[in-house]
Design an enzyme around this catalytic site. Structure first.
Site, PDB file in Angstrom:
ATOM      1  N   GLY A   1       6.505  -5.883   8.406  1.00  0.00           N
ATOM      2  CA  GLY A   1       5.276  -5.163   8.105  1.00  0.00           C
ATOM      3  C   GLY A   1       5.024  -5.149   6.615  1.00  0.00           C
ATOM      4  CB  CYS A   2       3.364  -2.667   4.457  1.00  0.00           C
ATOM      5  SG  CYS A   2       2.966  -2.414   2.723  1.00  0.00           S
ATOM      6  CG  PHE A   3       5.061  -7.100   0.656  1.00  0.00           C
ATOM      7  CD1 PHE A   3       4.269  -6.164   0.016  1.00  0.00           C
ATOM      8  CD2 PHE A   3       4.668  -8.427   0.604  1.00  0.00           C
ATOM      9  CE1 PHE A   3       3.111  -6.528  -0.658  1.00  0.00           C
ATOM     10  CE2 PHE A   3       3.515  -8.811  -0.076  1.00  0.00           C
ATOM     11  CZ  PHE A   3       2.738  -7.852  -0.711  1.00  0.00           C
ATOM     12  CD1 TRP A   4       3.555  -2.958  -1.683  1.00  0.00           C
ATOM     13  CD2 TRP A   4       2.322  -1.293  -0.846  1.00  0.00           C
ATOM     14  NE1 TRP A   4       2.292  -3.098  -2.166  1.00  0.00           N
ATOM     15  CE2 TRP A   4       1.499  -2.094  -1.674  1.00  0.00           C
ATOM     16  CE3 TRP A   4       1.763  -0.193  -0.212  1.00  0.00           C
ATOM     17  CZ2 TRP A   4       0.159  -1.818  -1.884  1.00  0.00           C
ATOM     18  CZ3 TRP A   4       0.424   0.080  -0.424  1.00  0.00           C
ATOM     19  CH2 TRP A   4      -0.369  -0.720  -1.253  1.00  0.00           C
TER      20      TRP A   4
ATOM     21  CE1 TYR B   1       0.204   1.333   3.977  1.00  0.00           C
ATOM     22  CE2 TYR B   1       2.585   1.063   3.961  1.00  0.00           C
ATOM     23  CZ  TYR B   1       1.331   0.638   4.357  1.00  0.00           C
ATOM     24  OH  TYR B   1       1.212  -0.470   5.142  1.00  0.00           O
TER      25      TYR B   1
END
Length: 177
Positions: A11-14, A158
């Site tokens: 998913g989101c690499f953050w 987030y």
């Protein structure tokens, strides 16, 4: 130092960087794009779901200090491995989880870990994270690197608002959440 690479999408690499940074033997964790057919893609291009790339991290590690198996243990505690349509509120091809193996050892270790998780019944649905051969990796733009350090408030909001933090805590406790 001997070095090897692990290239993983969840998913989101953050949200995929911070969980790996505190473990011995892990030298770097870089956010980027992997698996697609467009050279040097931008974030905007990847988000169109037309590049074939997923958001991923590439981990450089010392195999004399930590193993690929240890990295997989961390990895599977960072996302929902039963969802192949994206992760949490991030949907679409670019957010699909994938293990990109660099050699046969990594492929076998990933297959074993997936089977082990399914046998343990930790999740209500089967673990379906694809295991694919490593093809490429392109580092993301600088503003995406170490996002959790550069934007800690937004990162926390987030992670929490997407449902990722609650999912991880419900399955693993506070580990990596």
């Amino acid at each position: 130092m001997t070095k090897e690479y692990a290239t993983l999408a969840g998913g989101c690499f953050w949200c995929m960087v911070k969980p790996f940074t505190s473990y011995p033997g892990i030298k770097s964790v870089v956010s980027g794009y992997s698996g697609g057919h467009v050279d040097n893609p931008t974030y905007e291009q990847v988000c169109t779901n037309q590049t074939g790339h997923v958001e991923a991290v590439q981990i450089t590690f010392d195999p004399e200090v930590t193993s690929f198996e240890n990295i997989l243990d961390i990895y599977f505690k960072t996302f929902d491995p039963t969802d192949d349509q994206g992760q949490f509120f991030d949907r679409g091809e670019s957010y699909q989880p994938v293990i990109f193996y660099h050699d046969e050892h990594q492929k076998k270790a990933a297959e074993f870990k997936k089977q082990q998780l399914n046998e343990q019944g930790i999740f209500k649905k089967p673990v379906i994270t694809p295991i694919k051969p490593y093809k490429n990796f392109y580092p993301a733009e600088d503003y995406h690197q170490d996002y959790y350090k550069k934007n800690p408030v937004h990162y926390y909001q987030y992670q929490r608002g997407s449902g990722r933090k609650a999912f991880i805590e419900s399955h693993w406790g506070n580990q990596n959440a």
